[in-house]
Scaffold this active site. Structure first.
Site, PDB file in Angstrom:
ATOM      1  N   GLY A  59      80.590  36.220  56.841  1.00 17.80           N
ATOM      2  CA  GLY A  59      81.882  36.516  57.455  1.00 17.80           C
ATOM      3  C   GLY A  59      81.985  35.890  58.829  1.00 17.80           C
ATOM      4  O   GLY A  59      83.003  35.290  59.175  1.00 17.80           O
ATOM      5  N   ALA A  60      80.917  36.014  59.613  1.00 18.20           N
ATOM      6  CA  ALA A  60      80.905  35.469  60.971  1.00 18.20           C
ATOM      7  C   ALA A  60      79.487  35.551  61.513  1.00 18.20           C
ATOM      8  O   ALA A  60      78.626  36.193  60.931  1.00 18.20           O
ATOM      9  CB  ALA A  60      81.862  36.249  61.869  1.00 18.20           C
ATOM     10  N   GLU A  71      77.222  35.949  65.325  1.00 18.26           N
ATOM     11  CA  GLU A  71      77.351  36.381  66.714  1.00 18.26           C
ATOM     12  C   GLU A  71      76.611  35.516  67.712  1.00 18.26           C
ATOM     13  O   GLU A  71      76.254  35.992  68.799  1.00 18.26           O
ATOM     14  CB  GLU A  71      76.858  37.829  66.836  1.00 18.26           C
ATOM     15  CG  GLU A  71      75.342  38.021  66.711  1.00 18.26           C
ATOM     16  CD  GLU A  71      74.858  38.348  65.311  1.00 18.26           C
ATOM     17  OE1 GLU A  71      73.739  38.855  65.165  1.00 18.26           O
ATOM     18  OE2 GLU A  71      75.611  38.081  64.351  1.00 18.26           O
ATOM     19  N   ASN A  72      76.369  34.228  67.417  1.00 18.70           N
ATOM     20  CA  ASN A  72      75.635  33.369  68.351  1.00 18.70           C
ATOM     21  C   ASN A  72      76.077  33.623  69.791  1.00 18.70           C
ATOM     22  O   ASN A  72      77.265  33.720  70.065  1.00 18.70           O
ATOM     23  CB  ASN A  72      75.891  31.891  68.029  1.00 18.70           C
ATOM     24  CG  ASN A  72      75.899  31.611  66.556  1.00 18.70           C
ATOM     25  OD1 ASN A  72      74.895  31.722  65.891  1.00 18.70           O
ATOM     26  ND2 ASN A  72      77.073  31.260  66.026  1.00 18.70           N
ATOM     27  N   HIS A 116      83.110  43.448  65.597  1.00 17.55           N
ATOM     28  CA  HIS A 116      81.702  43.530  65.189  1.00 17.55           C
ATOM     29  C   HIS A 116      80.871  42.451  65.884  1.00 17.55           C
ATOM     30  O   HIS A 116      79.820  42.739  66.468  1.00 17.55           O
ATOM     31  CB  HIS A 116      81.602  43.387  63.669  1.00 17.55           C
ATOM     32  CG  HIS A 116      80.219  43.481  63.132  1.00 17.55           C
ATOM     33  ND1 HIS A 116      79.664  44.659  62.683  1.00 17.55           N
ATOM     34  CD2 HIS A 116      79.243  42.534  62.975  1.00 17.55           C
ATOM     35  CE1 HIS A 116      78.429  44.439  62.280  1.00 17.55           C
ATOM     36  NE2 HIS A 116      78.153  43.158  62.445  1.00 17.55           N
ATOM     37  N   GLU A 117      81.353  41.213  65.817  1.00 18.33           N
ATOM     38  CA  GLU A 117      80.567  40.114  66.412  1.00 18.33           C
ATOM     39  C   GLU A 117      80.525  40.236  67.931  1.00 18.33           C
ATOM     40  O   GLU A 117      79.503  39.923  68.548  1.00 18.33           O
ATOM     41  CB  GLU A 117      81.124  38.755  65.983  1.00 18.33           C
ATOM     42  CG  GLU A 117      81.212  38.546  64.480  1.00 18.33           C
ATOM     43  CD  GLU A 117      79.927  38.856  63.720  1.00 18.33           C
ATOM     44  OE1 GLU A 117      78.830  38.664  64.277  1.00 18.33           O
ATOM     45  OE2 GLU A 117      80.018  39.299  62.563  1.00 18.33           O
ATOM     46  N   GLU A 134      72.353  45.565  62.831  1.00 15.45           N
ATOM     47  CA  GLU A 134      73.523  45.575  61.949  1.00 15.45           C
ATOM     48  C   GLU A 134      74.058  46.987  61.678  1.00 15.45           C
ATOM     49  O   GLU A 134      75.263  47.220  61.728  1.00 15.45           O
ATOM     50  CB  GLU A 134      73.205  44.850  60.638  1.00 15.45           C
ATOM     51  CG  GLU A 134      72.930  43.368  60.796  1.00 15.45           C
ATOM     52  CD  GLU A 134      74.079  42.584  61.414  1.00 15.45           C
ATOM     53  OE1 GLU A 134      75.200  43.114  61.536  1.00 15.45           O
ATOM     54  OE2 GLU A 134      73.841  41.418  61.811  1.00 15.45           O
TER      55      GLU A 134
END
Length: 868
Positions: free
Chosen positions: A261-262, A264-265, A297-298, A320
């Site tokens: 989905g994505a 978080e870098n 979330h990210e 998570e």
């Protein structure tokens, strides 16, 4: 050679660590040159072997302290160097060559459309260059990117931009520096040509942060909601958790080709475009909420994931589970707490409970893994969030926040463990969480069996509670857990009964810690109706023999919206179970008058409780119904559910029409009240499609729609009810949107979930559709994934055709994108839930897969467990 499992118990600190890393990328889609300079520090005084992870690239050169170095061995997945013990600190320079355009795995450095980007979690960095690619190796990164300026005007990486310039040959360069220590999985690079949406955010300490969202050219009008969601997330995290953003810039890039989905870098989030792009014409209300949730979330990962990361991948739920809990709370605080809770519980019961009952059952902190990508699961994420929620229930908000502050203070800048988190909560609250810790190590869905008795003479009501966790594929022996059971008691006329023991008030959260326990309540003047597991206070199955009258009392009077919704779910499930038995015994199907009475009452109160009515009136999906059976009959469930839908539609047609017309809106707004009205109106439409007014009503609804929510609702109603207008509406939609992949995913999903007998043939033909791209995970999930997971009657056809089709697809994906293959193999590995004939056919398909020469570890692990 079969892939080997890794065990949590075998964790050891690395012999060497990387403190600083400089990366130079000469970017080109077919020929990218990467030079890495690693400052390495010895941690074990006697170690001589330095093992660096790496594969899928060409090694050009190795230098040690600027001198050519040859004392190494190269294997298929590593570079093993012989380092003399006298070297305490040294610089290792490694050059590699990559071909991003040929990297269809979408891990490491790869081409997405006309751009280039990375995905490094969990173990993608090792596809770029050799590295100690593990989450407990934290380094500071400086990155220089060079590329053709015309083709790649934007060159992005983690941290802050510190320098840039142009070269005479038409190329340009940008240098980035991240001041925070991070593991390699949080590294990111993006190069491309984008439309850019800019904004700023002022933090609680007064710093200005530049916000930038990069989207494909032409999509700028679909990025505004994502930006608003980001700012809401930043403000909420400051207000609720006291956590402030730490860099000068925060960037989000939307790409079309993405396995997840994505991601978080640090400072540069890379997103599947599905979770960034939204406007009323292309996105549904559900899409809007999805975008906001994933953006949040990210962003929340910046602290719970980035500033504090995982020691090892077995601790994945540390970041998570906690971050899912935080994004759930964000949505609950900003929108509707009860609607969010209902949505999350529906998802958990359908998907996570199914995982517990599958060969892939595992605790939220697994003990062993073969392929780490397989453990990005609903257990680690959603059940992990439920474990955090139980801690919040036991501690209360204030003590939970004290625990969070202690956890952050002790672990900022470190690679932590689940135990570090629980320990902080324990010390902040003073609670003994020794037994609670078992949630981290025990797999499976606990079952609470509850009975009761009432002593009228002494006005004592007793709840007798037993807990039992069935054996799972990975664990036979189970132990008692600490289960918070939230309860309420109601009189027959709906009055809430105060909970007392002797003369004192008692908590509504009961601590279930033993195999068998009895809880007494005093001064109870009549036999009560118990509301059990209020707000779904623990991720368990509940067994209490409710009567229809008791359930009707809860639907009418319970204060808690979740309890009211759940009581009606129980009535639906009981109705389906009864009719499934009748179908299997070739008896006529019947619908209970009690349930129709309850639904009539729900519709009568629709104007007062729009949102709750929409939620309670929605009939559970076939996949939701299936989870209440140990042995699943996909055809019988489909037949019984359709009978229920048609009966409700016919019996309540006039009331549904009144409700449908009452909730009409004149213009589209993303506000809670309007979203509830649209949801209720569209639920009514889904029923009315099965009546004599259906075709005309659905046709008109589609053509009058000024937004995607209503348009898709009409298409869905026409498809499921197989209305005469269906083909014309589907054609019209396709003709309008065929160039927009994300919108066409909705169309592919509808086609894949048709109730038609020839749906498999339609799906096979759509593999050649102009809008379908086998290399794009979103397209694969929308068409093939939807067929396999959301159309159980067709997928589980008794001739095995659905299984053969999926196996053919998986064999192809095994060569191109094993990570996506491992996601869509899920329905096949749950063979033990089906009859002998279907089991035999599914097993045959899995054995065919297992027999291929180059089976990826992602698929091998799941197939091996299923066949055992």
């Amino acid at each position: 050679m079969q892939p080997k499992a890794k065990f949590r118990k075998d964790y050891r600190q690395p012999d060497f660590t990387v403190t600083d890393i400089y990366l130079d990328f000469q970017l080109d889609p077919q020929d990218t040159l990467v030079t890495s300079k690693l400052n390495i520090q010895r941690q074990n005084g006697t170690a001589t072997h330095l093992r660096l992870d790496g594969h899928s690239f060409e090694l050009i050169s190795v230098k040690l302290n600027t001198q050519p170095f040859t004392q190494f061995q190269q294997t298929s997945d590593a570079l093993i160097l012989e380092i003399p013990v006298s070297y305490e600190q040294f610089e290792l320079e490694i050059q590699t060559r990559l071909n991003p355009a040929q990297n269809t795995s979408l891990q490491g450095l790869y081409q997405s459309g006309d751009g280039i980007c990375t995905q490094c979690e969990a173990e993608g960095f090792r596809q770029i260059t050799y590295m100690l690619d593990r989450p407990d190796v934290l380094a500071k990164y400086r990155t220089k990117l060079t590329a053709c300026k015309q083709k790649y005007p934007f060159l992005l990486s983690n941290g802050n931009r510190i320098a840039q310039g142009d070269l005479e040959d038409g190329r340009h360069w940008v240098e980035w520096e991240d001041p925070f220590f991070k593991p390699s999985y949080l590294f990111a690079v993006v190069a491309g040509d984008f439309d850019l949406l800019k904004d700023t955010f002022i933090t609680m300490s007064g710093r200005e942060v530049a916000l930038e969202i990069y989207v494909d050219r032409g999509n700028l009008d679909r990025a505004t909601w994502a930006m608003e969601s980001l700012k809401r997330s930043m403000k909420w995290d400051e207000e609720r958790f006291g956590l402030e953003y730490d860099l000068d810039i925060y960037m989000i890039v939307a790409v079309d080709f993405f396995n997840m989905g994505a991601m978080e870098n640090k400072g540069l989030n890379i997103f599947n475009s599905k979770f960034v792009l939204a406007n009323p014409q292309t996105a549904t209300d559900e899409d809007y909420m999805g975008v906001e949730s994933v953006i949040a979330h990210e962003y929340f990962h910046n602290w719970t994931g980035n500033r504090i990361t995982c020691r090892d991948w077995f601790q994945l739920s540390l970041k998570e589970g906690l971050t899912v809990f935080r994004d759930q709370e964000f949505t609950s605080d900003l929108w509707s707490r009860s609607a969010k809770r209902i949505e999350d519980v529906r998802f958990l019961r359908t998907h996570q409970f199914a995982e517990d009952a599958s060969p892939m059952a595992h605790p939220i902190r697994p003990e062993k893994v073969i392929e780490m990508n397989n453990f990005y699961t609903v257990t680690v994420y959603e059940k992990g969030a439920e474990v955090i929620r139980m801690l919040h229930t036991l501690l209360g908000e204030n003590k939970f926040q004290e625990g969070m502050k202690l956890y952050v203070a002790e672990n900022d800048g470190k690679a932590a463990t689940c135990e570090d988190f629980v320990s902080a909560m324990e010390r902040a609250s003073g609670l003994d969480l020794a037994q609670f810790r078992r949630w981290y190590s025990q797999s499976g869905t606990p079952e609470l069996t509850i009975s009761d008795d009432y002593d009228e003479k002494h006005q004592i009501y007793r709840l007798h509670v037993s807990q039992y966790t069935p054996p799972t594929a990975d664990q036979v022996e189970k132990v008692n857990l600490h289960i918070p059971l939230k309860v309420a008691l109601y009189g027959e006329n709906g009055q809430k009964i105060h909970l007392k023991y002797e003369l004192s008030s008692v908590s509504d959260v009961l601590d279930v810690i033993h195999e068998h326990q009895t809880f007494e309540f005093h001064s109870v003047t009549q036999r009560p109706v118990p509301a059990l597991l209020c707000d779904f206070s623990a991720p368990v199955r509940l067994d209490y023999n409710y009567t229809p009258a008791q359930l009707m009392t809860l639907v009418k009077f319970a204060e808690n919206d979740f309890v009211r919704w759940d009581a009606l779910q129980t009535l639906y499930f009981n109705e389906l179970r009864t009719n499934l038995q009748r179908y299997q015994q070739a008896q006529p199907l019947r619908f209970s008058t009690e349930l129709l009475e309850v639904l009539t009452l729900v519709l009568e109160n629709a104007n007062k409780e729009t949102e709750l009515t929409a939620l309670t009136l929605s009939l559970p999906k076939e996949t939701e119904f299936a989870e209440s059976f140990k042995l699943i009959d996909p055809v019988g469930i489909a037949v019984a559910r359709e009978f229920m839908q048609k009966t409700i539609a016919e019996a309540l047609k006039e009331r549904l029409l009144v409700c449908y017309n009452y909730n009409k809106l004149t213009n589209y707004q993303v506000v809670a009240e309007d979203m509830a009205k649209r949801a209720l109106r569209n639920v009514c439409l889904s029923y009315l499609a099965f009546t004599d007014v259906g075709n005309g009503l659905v046709h008109k609804h589609y053509h009058n729609a000024d937004n995607m929510t209503d348009m898709l609702a009409a298409l869905n109603a026409a498809t499921k009810a197989q209305l005469p207008c269906r083909e014309q509406l589907l054609y019209d939609f396709e003709n309008k949107w065929h160039q927009d992949g994300l919108v066409m995913d909705k169309w592919f999903n509808l086609q894949a979930t048709r109730p038609d007998e020839n749906v498999l043939e339609l799906v096979q033909n759509l593999l050649e559709h102009r809008s379908f791209n086998f290399k794009n995970p979103n397209r694969v999930r929308a068409l093939i994934g939807s067929f396999a997971t959301q159309n159980p009657k067709a997928f589980h056809a008794i001739d095995g055709s659905g299984y053969r089709f999926l196996v053919d697809i998986l064999m192809k994906l095994n060569d191109t994108n094993p990570q996506v293959a491992a996601r869509i193999v899920e329905p096949l590995i749950k063979l033990s839930r089906y009859d002998t004939q279907r089991q035999t056919l599914m097993r045959r398909g899995l054995e065919r897969l297992k027999g291929i020469d180059n089976l990826a570890p992602d698929l091998f692990e799941k197939i091996e467990k299923a066949l055992k």
